[in-house]
Design an enzyme around this catalytic site. Structure first.
Site, PDB file in Angstrom:
ATOM      1  N   ASP A  52      34.524  48.033  36.064  1.00  0.00           N
ATOM      2  CA  ASP A  52      33.341  47.177  35.995  1.00  0.00           C
ATOM      3  C   ASP A  52      33.744  45.702  35.915  1.00  0.00           C
ATOM      4  O   ASP A  52      34.803  45.367  35.385  1.00  0.00           O
ATOM      5  CB  ASP A  52      32.523  47.577  34.760  1.00  0.00           C
ATOM      6  CG  ASP A  52      31.074  47.144  34.875  1.00  0.00           C
ATOM      7  OD1 ASP A  52      30.674  46.694  35.969  1.00  0.00           O
ATOM      8  OD2 ASP A  52      30.343  47.257  33.878  1.00  0.00           O
ATOM      9  N   ASN A  54      24.313  52.872  42.864  1.00  0.00           N
ATOM     10  CA  ASN A  54      24.761  51.637  43.526  1.00  0.00           C
ATOM     11  C   ASN A  54      24.078  51.372  44.873  1.00  0.00           C
ATOM     12  O   ASN A  54      24.150  50.267  45.405  1.00  0.00           O
ATOM     13  CB  ASN A  54      26.292  51.620  43.724  1.00  0.00           C
ATOM     14  CG  ASN A  54      27.058  51.341  42.449  1.00  0.00           C
ATOM     15  OD1 ASN A  54      28.216  51.714  42.317  1.00  0.00           O
ATOM     16  ND2 ASN A  54      26.420  50.686  41.482  1.00  0.00           N
TER      17      ASN A  54
HETATM   18  C1  FPP Z   1      31.754  47.380  39.668  1.00  0.00           C
HETATM   19  O1  FPP Z   1      31.687  45.972  39.493  1.00  0.00           O
HETATM   20  C2  FPP Z   1      32.510  47.714  40.895  1.00  0.00           C
HETATM   21  C3  FPP Z   1      32.046  48.423  41.973  1.00  0.00           C
HETATM   22  C4  FPP Z   1      30.682  48.983  42.034  1.00  0.00           C
HETATM   23  C5  FPP Z   1      32.868  48.641  43.181  1.00  0.00           C
HETATM   24  C6  FPP Z   1      34.269  49.062  42.896  1.00  0.00           C
HETATM   25  C7  FPP Z   1      35.022  49.222  44.149  1.00  0.00           C
HETATM   26  C8  FPP Z   1      36.285  48.800  44.319  1.00  0.00           C
HETATM   27  C9  FPP Z   1      37.072  48.151  43.243  1.00  0.00           C
HETATM   28  C10 FPP Z   1      36.970  49.051  45.618  1.00  0.00           C
HETATM   29  C11 FPP Z   1      37.804  50.303  45.475  1.00  0.00           C
HETATM   30  C12 FPP Z   1      38.235  50.834  46.790  1.00  0.00           C
HETATM   31  C13 FPP Z   1      38.568  52.158  47.039  1.00  0.00           C
HETATM   32  C14 FPP Z   1      38.936  52.646  48.388  1.00  0.00           C
HETATM   33  C15 FPP Z   1      38.541  53.173  46.016  1.00  0.00           C
HETATM   34  P1  FPP Z   1      30.248  45.280  39.513  1.00  0.00           P
HETATM   35  O2  FPP Z   1      29.943  44.889  40.911  1.00  0.00           O
HETATM   36  O3  FPP Z   1      29.266  46.190  38.871  1.00  0.00           O
HETATM   37  O4  FPP Z   1      30.494  44.021  38.615  1.00  0.00           O
HETATM   38  P2  FPP Z   1      29.417  43.306  37.662  1.00  0.00           P
HETATM   39  O5  FPP Z   1      29.058  44.313  36.607  1.00  0.00           O
HETATM   40  O6  FPP Z   1      30.180  42.152  37.126  1.00  0.00           O
HETATM   41  O7  FPP Z   1      28.277  42.907  38.534  1.00  0.00           O
END
Ligand code: FPP
Length: 249
Positions: free
Chosen positions: A27, A75
């Site tokens: 996160d 998501n």
């Molecule tokens: C959460 O941060 C993250 C995600 C929903 C996406 C995670 C994906 C990756 C790190 C890429 C991984 C790639 C592979 C192939 C496995 P957020 O967007 O919720 O952050 P926030 O809470 O600060 O808004």
């Protein structure tokens, strides 16, 4: 032994008491980007680099399974541009990293309902699972379009169907039966769950499998998570007294 492993030894990790399976809720990508005045997608790009680093580190340490929450069933509610970017990022990473995963003995497996994902991404996923299925260096489970409640509903449906067909009797259903019908049937339950960016919740991730898992939450945003932070999580895990519900002493 890698330089990184030597650094770890210096931090007094007990290599004989490492978790077998680590799960991560990655996160804070969006907040990381915002803090830097960048678009959210830059946070995801950096987050993917962190994930690759952590997978390599698990392998170096001898942690056998890493399960990462990359995209939840919730998501899809994000802006279309961000969802499309993530789908394209997953696909590009799989194309780009497959050779290295093969060389590094990574066995990749996707958990979740893959059917609504773009066809080209599904093909790439199937291809990477097929090409790495015999690898035993480190098992890498990636949760995409994953939701734990949905997983349990699917498991109940599959079990009910077997009962209806007479393949299973209702009174023979036990915890093992349920576990065998989850996406994670091939993996032992996680020993340690790491959640970055400070939120104290499970967000519909592995609700069944985390029953006795030790939880470690850090305020660090996922793109900033590194080896030292991982060591800290492991050190915290090693201090825990795991009783699995039993009273000791
Ligand atoms: C959460 O941060 C993250 C995600 C929903 C996406 C995670 C994906 C990756 C790190 C890429 C991984 C790639 C592979 C192939 C496995 P957020 O967007 O919720 O952050 P926030 O809470 O600060 O808004």
């Amino acid at each position: 032994m890698t330089a990184q492993l030597l650094t770890t030894l210096a931090t007094e990790l007990n290599l004989a008491k490492l978790p077998h399976h680590v799960a991560v809720i990655m996160d804070g990508n969006g907040r990381w980007a915002k803090q830097k005045g960048l678009p959210r997608i830059e946070g995801h790009r950096q987050g993917a680099k962190t994930l690759k680093e952590m997978l390599r580190y698990c392998k170096d340490l001898g942690i056998k399974i890493l399960t990462a929450y990359a995209f939840s069933t919730e998501n899809w509610g994000r802006p279309t541009g961000e969802v499309n970017f993530l789908m394209a990022l997953f696909e590009r990473l799989l194309q780009k990293e497959l050779k290295e995963m093969e060389a590094e003995e990574v066995c990749i497996n996707f958990i979740g309902d893959l059917s609504p994902l773009p066809t080209s991404l599904q093909q790439e996923m199937r291809h990477s699972m097929e090409r790495t299925k015999n690898n035993q260096g480190v098992y890498f489970n990636v949760a995409i379009n994953y939701g734990s409640r949905h997983e349990m509903v699917k498991a109940c449906q599959a079990i009910a169907e077997k009962v209806q067909l007479g393949e299973l009797s209702a009174d023979s259903i036990n915890e093992e039966t349920i576990a065998q019908h989850l996406y994670t049937s091939a993996s032992a339950d996680p020993d340690l769950l790491i959640r970055t960016s400070g939120e104290m919740r499970l967000s519909n991730f592995l609700l069944w499998q985390l029953a006795y898992t030790e939880i470690y939450v850090t305020d660090t945003l996922w793109p900033d998570f590194n080896h030292q932070q991982f060591d800290r999580a492991l050190q915290s895990y090693q201090k825990r007294d795991r009783r699995f519900g039993k009273k000791i002493g």
